[in-house]
Design a protein around this motif. Structure first.
Motif, PDB file in Angstrom:
ATOM      1  N   THR A 539      -6.090 -50.564  18.811  1.00 23.68           N
ATOM      2  CA  THR A 539      -5.214 -51.306  17.903  1.00 23.68           C
ATOM      3  C   THR A 539      -4.556 -50.355  16.912  1.00 23.68           C
ATOM      4  O   THR A 539      -3.350 -50.450  16.638  1.00 23.68           O
ATOM      5  CB  THR A 539      -6.003 -52.396  17.163  1.00 23.68           C
ATOM      6  OG1 THR A 539      -6.721 -53.182  18.104  1.00 23.68           O
ATOM      7  CG2 THR A 539      -5.073 -53.294  16.366  1.00 23.68           C
ATOM      8  N   ASP A 540      -5.345 -49.427  16.364  1.00 28.19           N
ATOM      9  CA  ASP A 540      -4.791 -48.442  15.431  1.00 28.19           C
ATOM     10  C   ASP A 540      -3.842 -47.484  16.137  1.00 28.19           C
ATOM     11  O   ASP A 540      -2.838 -47.045  15.561  1.00 28.19           O
ATOM     12  CB  ASP A 540      -5.919 -47.656  14.752  1.00 28.19           C
ATOM     13  CG  ASP A 540      -6.695 -48.500  13.755  1.00 28.19           C
ATOM     14  OD1 ASP A 540      -6.192 -49.574  13.367  1.00 28.19           O
ATOM     15  OD2 ASP A 540      -7.811 -48.092  13.368  1.00 28.19           O
ATOM     16  N   ILE A 541      -4.154 -47.138  17.381  1.00 31.06           N
ATOM     17  CA  ILE A 541      -3.275 -46.256  18.150  1.00 31.06           C
ATOM     18  C   ILE A 541      -1.907 -46.898  18.328  1.00 31.06           C
ATOM     19  O   ILE A 541      -0.860 -46.257  18.151  1.00 31.06           O
ATOM     20  CB  ILE A 541      -3.912 -45.922  19.514  1.00 31.06           C
ATOM     21  CG1 ILE A 541      -5.037 -44.898  19.331  1.00 31.06           C
ATOM     22  CG2 ILE A 541      -2.871 -45.399  20.505  1.00 31.06           C
ATOM     23  CD1 ILE A 541      -5.837 -44.623  20.590  1.00 31.06           C
ATOM     24  N   VAL A 542      -1.876 -48.189  18.657  1.00 27.45           N
ATOM     25  CA  VAL A 542      -0.601 -48.894  18.827  1.00 27.45           C
ATOM     26  C   VAL A 542       0.136 -48.977  17.498  1.00 27.45           C
ATOM     27  O   VAL A 542       1.354 -48.752  17.424  1.00 27.45           O
ATOM     28  CB  VAL A 542      -0.832 -50.299  19.416  1.00 27.45           C
ATOM     29  CG1 VAL A 542       0.480 -51.076  19.478  1.00 27.45           C
ATOM     30  CG2 VAL A 542      -1.456 -50.207  20.805  1.00 27.45           C
ATOM     31  N   ALA A 543      -0.599 -49.268  16.416  1.00 24.90           N
ATOM     32  CA  ALA A 543       0.019 -49.361  15.088  1.00 24.90           C
ATOM     33  C   ALA A 543       0.648 -48.029  14.687  1.00 24.90           C
ATOM     34  O   ALA A 543       1.785 -47.987  14.183  1.00 24.90           O
ATOM     35  CB  ALA A 543      -1.013 -49.791  14.057  1.00 24.90           C
ATOM     36  N   ASN A 544      -0.064 -46.930  14.901  1.00 25.55           N
ATOM     37  CA  ASN A 544       0.455 -45.607  14.537  1.00 25.55           C
ATOM     38  C   ASN A 544       1.655 -45.230  15.407  1.00 25.55           C
ATOM     39  O   ASN A 544       2.630 -44.626  14.925  1.00 25.55           O
ATOM     40  CB  ASN A 544      -0.647 -44.553  14.689  1.00 25.55           C
ATOM     41  CG  ASN A 544      -1.755 -44.736  13.663  1.00 25.55           C
ATOM     42  OD1 ASN A 544      -1.565 -45.365  12.626  1.00 25.55           O
ATOM     43  ND2 ASN A 544      -2.929 -44.199  13.952  1.00 25.55           N
ATOM     44  N   TYR A 545       1.586 -45.581  16.670  1.00 28.70           N
ATOM     45  CA  TYR A 545       2.688 -45.285  17.593  1.00 28.70           C
ATOM     46  C   TYR A 545       3.973 -45.955  17.121  1.00 28.70           C
ATOM     47  O   TYR A 545       5.049 -45.350  17.117  1.00 28.70           O
ATOM     48  CB  TYR A 545       2.294 -45.764  18.984  1.00 28.70           C
ATOM     49  CG  TYR A 545       3.364 -45.636  20.039  1.00 28.70           C
ATOM     50  CD1 TYR A 545       3.684 -44.393  20.584  1.00 28.70           C
ATOM     51  CD2 TYR A 545       4.036 -46.758  20.513  1.00 28.70           C
ATOM     52  CE1 TYR A 545       4.654 -44.272  21.574  1.00 28.70           C
ATOM     53  CE2 TYR A 545       5.003 -46.652  21.499  1.00 28.70           C
ATOM     54  CZ  TYR A 545       5.315 -45.406  22.031  1.00 28.70           C
ATOM     55  OH  TYR A 545       6.278 -45.293  22.997  1.00 28.70           O
TER      56      TYR A 545
END
Length: 609
Positions: A539-545
């Motif tokens: 979830t954080d990876i998608v948010a940062n992306y």
């Protein structure tokens, strides 16, 4: 006539932190589900009998914004009527007798568990623990079994004691699924093996009735390709337990509507029996309450189960007296979910995500591939083909007809990310051969029924499998021949950058720790094939992306990754909602026809393949 007594067992499973039916994804009131919607049922069913027990079989702690680990940080301590973990506070109030750990109790790492354990006023059982080191050490203090002593009023007017032994079982592969970077800290025994030994100990200690809280699904036999952890039937067949309270699959059991129930000799879907033993599985998110009524007969040899009845009770309207308890957590969850991180110029939805390329799934896949690059930097594997596997978590089917992603064009908010990826799995990279990847895609293709050429209106999707088991493999192109049976060579013409993917070719696949840990039954996925893992959850990876380049949410249209091999003169059907109508043009190549159906608001899509 020997005297008899009655015991009632109530059962929740896979609550995933759901307190009430509010839909935080859509920021609106939702269906009747959640622990507060079961509260009146629990009180009423408990009041009907003299002896009643209440258990949970795991995945109760996390999975909803209202129960996120730091959700209560915005609430003053004096204004936390349910404590720091509101789902536990509600369970305490309802008087749970015991619970088991599910795999998602570890979604936020081992550090999030001690505070939750401290708040519990009921025992948390872990019967299949082998070892717990480092950050997992607090789990050593969890009991592996429990003996409850209850009195029952018997048919002859006397009161007698019954000893109820309880054990709790967590999926063996939980460390791989949820703790990929720290899996050496925690080792768990296979569920059926631990159930057998623990039940024997309880029986030797004098247990009259043994209840297994097993965070495991219901499956048949051992297959190389199948859903994750379906050990409940194995427990029923091999362990000396009397009652099984199951979970993990999010299914309903008993399920009188199951059309394929005659196929399974040891599973009685109508009566709720596994190898003749009473069992329940009450769906997910507090949609149902499981209930098992036991009639015990007192003989010279002790108590024996004379008869049993299993049922599922649907959640009711939200109990008004709990609203003030939930209100501060509800407000905090909405505030935390509201900030926008980007703008989308088109809606994101998953109405067609189980039978068509999907832009939301591909957004997650691209984020995974982007996050994989730093993990590959400096390694020789950086030159290998990189594939990203992602799936729909909201695609109807077992989760319910209304369980679809619907993010409108405009502000993309934090709560939308929980729709795109609702769990806190971590990124894993696996090094696979082309043959192993093909086997994975074949496993994913079990999503579809076998289609007979020339026959109209055949059901396309196998709804006994959850939608999140259907992976989309970004970076490849391929097609499915649905005239072939599952695992029968359905996957055709796999290419990477226009070149055929050879069986002996080596590739890197980026996906989530749950799938890479073997969930889905793809036997070659596991730590032996892992190349690298990330401490970041997806979830954080998608948010940062998205946050690093907001243009990544512009012009989101699905790429043509996969397709069906043309059959001709053949049509299939898929149930859907009327909310899919604005997007039907996206599947125009399938020549969709629309048919109204029941209940109101639903329809059937007729597709030509």
């Amino acid at each position: 006539m020997p005297p008899t007594g009655e015991i009632r067992i109530l059962h929740t499973a896979d609550l995933h932190g759901q307190l009430h039916g509010y839909d935080y994804d859509q920021d609106r009131d939702g269906n009747n589900r959640g622990l507060a919607h079961l509260a009146h049922l629990i009180h009423r069913q408990r009041d009907e009998v003299d002896c009643c027990l209440l258990f949970d079989s795991g995945d109760f702690l996390f999975g909803n914004p209202i129960s996120a680990p730091r959700a209560a940080d915005q609430i003053a301590r004096a204004q936390q009527p349910l404590g720091r973990h509101p789902i536990i506070g509600m369970m305490n109030r309802l008087g749970f007798d015991a619970a088991a750990l599910g795999n998602h109790e570890f979604d936020h790492g081992l550090g999030a568990l001690p505070a939750a354990l401290h708040q519990m006023t009921f025992p948390l059982l872990l019967s299949n623990l082998i070892c717990a080191e480092g950050a997992a050490k607090p789990l050593r203090h969890l009991p592996d079994q429990l003996m409850l002593r209850r009195t029952v009023r018997c048919s002859d007017g006397t009161t007698r004691e019954v000893k109820i032994g309880v054990l709790g079982l967590t999926p063996e592969h939980t460390p791989q699924w949820s703790l990929p970077r720290h899996q050496e800290c925690l080792k768990l025994a296979p569920i059926a093996e631990a159930a057998q030994s623990t039940a024997q100990q309880l029986r030797q200690a004098g247990a009259d009735v043994i209840v297994a809280l097993t965070h495991s699904g219901i499956g048949v036999g051992s297959t190389t390709i199948g859903p994750p952890d379906t050990s409940a039937l194995d427990v029923a067949q091999t362990a000396d337990v009397d009652v099984l309270l199951c979970g993990h699959q999010h299914h309903l059991f008993p399920d009188v509507g199951r059309t394929d129930r005659a196929r399974y000799a040891h599973i009685n879907y109508t009566r709720g029996r596994l190898a003749g033993r009473p069992a329940t599985m009450p769906g997910a998110y507090g949609s149902h309450l499981g209930q098992i009524d036991l009639t015990l007969q007192k003989t010279e040899a002790g108590w024996r189960i004379q008869s049993s009845n299993c049922a599922l009770l649907a959640a009711q309207e939200f109990a008004a007296e709990y609203q003030h308890l939930i209100a501060p957590y509800h407000q905090a969850a909405r505030q935390r979910s509201a900030p926008a991180i980007a703008i989308t110029d088109a809606p994101l939805h998953t109405h067609f995500g189980r039978f068509h390329n999907d832009a939301s799934v591909q957004l997650v896949a691209r984020a995974l591939a982007h996050a994989a690059q730093p993990l590959l930097q400096g390694r020789p594997e950086a030159e290998l083909p990189l594939i990203a596997a992602a799936s729909c978590f909201k695609s109807g089917g077992l989760a319910g007809d209304e369980h679809f992603l619907n993010i409108p064009a405009g502000a993309l908010k934090h709560h939308h990310l929980d729709q795109l990826y609702p769990f806190r799995d971590q990124l894993c990279l696996a090094k696979l051969t082309g043959r192993e990847l093909r086997l994975w895609i074949e496993s994913s293709a079990q999503n579809f029924n076998t289609i007979k050429p020339g026959i109209p209106d055949q059901p396309l999707l196998d709804f006994t499998r959850p939608g999140h088991m259907f992976d989309h493999f970004w970076g490849l192109n391929y097609c499915f021949d649905l005239t072939l049976p599952p695992m029968g060579g359905r996957v055709q013409e796999i290419t990477w950058q226009g070149m055929p993917l050879a069986d002996n070719q080596t590739v890197i696949v980026a996906s989530n720790s749950f799938r890479m840990g073997g969930a889905g039954g793809v036997t070659h996925l596991g730590p032996d094939h892992w190349l690298a893992t990330s401490d970041q959850n997806i979830t954080d990876i998608v948010a940062n992306y998205i946050a690093k380049d907001p243009s990544r949410t512009q012009h989101l249209r699905p790429e043509p990754i996969w397709q069906f091999c043309r059959i001709g003169a053949t049509s299939v059907t898929v149930p859907n909602l009327v909310t899919c109508l604005p997007y039907v043009h996206e599947i125009s190549h399938l020549k969709p026809e629309l048919k109204a159906s029941q209940p109101p608001g639903t329809l059937t899509l007729k597709l030509h393949i």
